[in-house]
Design a protein around this motif. Structure first.
Motif, PDB file in Angstrom:
ATOM      1  N   ALA A   1       3.191 -11.520 -20.473  1.00 56.20           N
ATOM      2  CA  ALA A   1       3.736 -10.316 -19.821  1.00 56.20           C
ATOM      3  C   ALA A   1       5.067 -10.547 -19.112  1.00 56.20           C
ATOM      4  O   ALA A   1       5.454  -9.765 -18.259  1.00 56.20           O
ATOM      5  CB  ALA A   1       2.709  -9.708 -18.849  1.00 56.20           C
TER       6      ALA A   1
ATOM      7  N   THR B   1       0.633 -14.223 -12.359  1.00 57.13           N
ATOM      8  CA  THR B   1      -0.676 -13.858 -11.811  1.00 57.13           C
ATOM      9  C   THR B   1      -1.098 -14.867 -10.742  1.00 57.13           C
ATOM     10  O   THR B   1      -0.951 -16.070 -10.936  1.00 57.13           O
ATOM     11  CB  THR B   1      -1.750 -13.855 -12.920  1.00 57.13           C
TER      12      THR B   1
ATOM     13  N   GLY C   1      -1.635  -7.607 -15.976  1.00 61.88           N
ATOM     14  CA  GLY C   1      -0.214  -7.500 -16.303  1.00 61.88           C
ATOM     15  C   GLY C   1       0.625  -8.192 -15.244  1.00 61.88           C
ATOM     16  O   GLY C   1       0.091  -8.901 -14.386  1.00 61.88           O
TER      17      GLY C   1
ATOM     18  N   GLU D   1      -1.869  -4.014 -13.073  1.00 64.19           N
ATOM     19  CA  GLU D   1      -0.499  -4.532 -13.037  1.00 64.19           C
ATOM     20  C   GLU D   1       0.174  -4.117 -11.739  1.00 64.19           C
ATOM     21  O   GLU D   1      -0.123  -3.057 -11.183  1.00 64.19           O
ATOM     22  CB  GLU D   1       0.328  -4.094 -14.241  1.00 64.19           C
TER      23      GLU D   1
END
Ligand code: UD1
Ligand code: MG
Length: 461
Positions: free
Chosen positions: A39, A275, A290, A308
């Motif tokens: 991503a 993340t 995301g 996200e």
């Protein structure tokens, strides 16, 4: 020699990230380095590896899709400096574009490729350490299938020269120690060497790899640091990008497990480059994270959620089947249940949004309860408007909140209410038609409809 520990600020380190190539084999309108991996654009991965060394500055060399590539570079590092290579005349020519920005730079320069995402900061640190022994340090790897990589021609521990595949003899092509492209030298030495590279070769390109033979001819030494081939994996095709995605995901899953995160079905959870998940968080099956997601310790993300640009605090539970979009902030012990979509919404401690709800551009106070089927009508067709819900408010099922609007502390809305005016603290808002009940009418209507249907069936033709 700078301190080579990752993360320790190195005022003398300059990164040069080559990102001018088109990536013809991607068969894409999008410049290769902007294709997403985890991503994030490919470019961000190389920049992230470099950033871990806390460099003094990063220079990105753009060419194809320069505008978009520059924008992506700045999105990752607002301080990144951009130089433009109008024509892609080769890797040495690309490095030379950075020369005006480094004319007074002291210290080290490291060249990275924007399409080589897996080089680890620890490996770059080893290269900086190896500079104690050599003027030029090249990152090499033993290739299972050396294909068209440049070959590293060694003399003992010394790197003699790098031969590009196109120029190599049969004997040189038999060498399996290959060039990753990552190079490290003192900035001024690198620029001097690059300035001396010509293009008298099979491709008519200025090869960065020629700096090794040039260095040796000038009485400098060159050496090699090696790393696993998986680290130097370059992306040239969509198939390679897909394989890289799989490799990235398995690394992220392994890291999460190692860090004390429970993944019920690890192979079904997808991570982004940035993340962050805290220890003892639990992530159920089929969850997609995301960009821009942080999940604190002890939070639980149940099956089939898509997140996200959001933050989930300690003790919060999300899902199953919830969607958290950018700007969502869940405080401690918030509960978000199934078929709930949140966008640009902050939910304070202990707030509950259990079922079938959309909250956009909203602030929900602590311990408020949002009934099933509630919707913030945040968009009037032109602009977005905010909804504010106070502490301990009780929003009845199927409430439409026509923003801009607020529901005060401890206020209630009746089920099915369309709220168009602010509801004061402690008030009950009811905005729906009063019920009318007609005894026996349903049965009479149904009889009439059936009779009509049966008559129609009997008509001939
Ligand atoms: C290069 C190396 C080769 C090495 C291989 C590893 C040279 C001459 N060869 O070959 O020894 O084994 O990488 O993957 O360096 N780029 C620019 N401007 C240019 C040309 C390239 O910015 O004018 C960028 C590309 O966008 C890419 C990187 O430099 O990120 C490498 O270029 P590429 O054309 O892929 O080099 P290779 O032929 O693969
Ligand atoms: Mg390449």
């Amino acid at each position: 020699m700078p301190d080579a520990e990752p993360g320790v600020h190195q005022p003398d380190l300059h990164l040069i990230v080559l990102a001018a190539g088109q990536g013809t084999r991607m068969n894409s309108d999008l410049p290769k380095v902007l294709h997403p991996l985890g991503a994030a654009p490919l470019l961000h991965h190389a920049m992230a590896a470099g950033r871990a060394l806390a460099p003094a500055g990063t220079i990105v060399v753009t060419g194809h899709g320069a505008e978009a590539v520059a924008q992506a570079a700045r999105a990752f590092d607002p301080g990144a400096r951009i130089v433009h290579q109008a024509k892609q005349l080769g890797t040495a020519h690309a490095v030379a574009q950075a020369a005006p920005l480094l004319s007074r730079a002291a210290g080290e320069a490291v060249v990275l490729y924007g399409d080589t995402p897996f080089v680890r900061p620890e490996t770059l640190a080893l290269m900086l350490e190896a500079r104690a022994a050599h003027d030029v340090v090249v990152l090499g790897f033993e290739a299972a299938d050396p294909g068209r990589y440049g070959r590293l021609v060694m003399d003992g521990d010394t790197l003699e020269r790098i031969v590009e595949w196109k120029e190599a003899t049969e004997a040189e092509r038999a060498v399996t120690l290959c060039n990753s492209g990552v190079v490290c030298a003192e900035a001024q030495v690198l620029l001097n060497l690059v300035a001396g590279v010509g293009n008298d070769n099979a491709a008519g390109e200025y090869y960065l790899t020629d700096i090794v033979a040039l260095a040796r001819a000038r009485g400098l030494t060159a050496g090699v640091v090696t790393c696993p081939e998986s680290e130097t994996l370059g992306i040239n095709t969509r198939a390679e990008l897909a394989r890289a995605e799989a490799a990235f995901q398995s690394r992220m899953r392994a890291e999460a497990l190692e860090n004390g995160v429970t993944l019920v079905a690890p192979e079904t959870v997808f991570f982004a480059l940035d993340t962050w998940v805290g220890r003892d968080a639990v992530i159920g099956p089929n969850v997609v994270l995301g960009p821009g997601v942080t999940i604190e310790s002890g939070a639980e993300i149940r099956a089939f959620c898509h997140l996200e640009g959001c933050h989930v605090s300690r003790g919060a539970t999300v899902g199953p089947f919830a969607r958290l979009r950018p700007g969502t902030e869940l405080a401690e012990d918030v509960h978000v249940g199934n078929f709930v979509e949140l966008k640009n919404a902050t939910l304070d401690e202990g707030a509950k949004v259990g079922h079938l709800t959309y909250l956009g551009d909203a602030a929900v106070g602590p311990h408020a309860n949002i009934g099933a089927g509630t919707i913030t009508c945040n968009y009037d067709g032109v602009a977005k408007h905010r909804t504010t819900i106070g502490a301990r408010a009780f929003v009845g099922s199927a409430t439409m909140l026509v923003a801009p609007v607020s529901v005060g502390e401890g206020a209630m809305t009746g089920s099915g209410t369309v709220v168009t005016e602010d509801v004061p603290a402690g008030a009950l808002a009811l905005a729906r038609a009063r019920q009318v009940t007609k005894p026996g009418l349903a049965a009479r209507l149904l009889d009439r409809y059936r009779a009509r249907r049966d008559a129609a069936r009997k008509e001939p033709g």
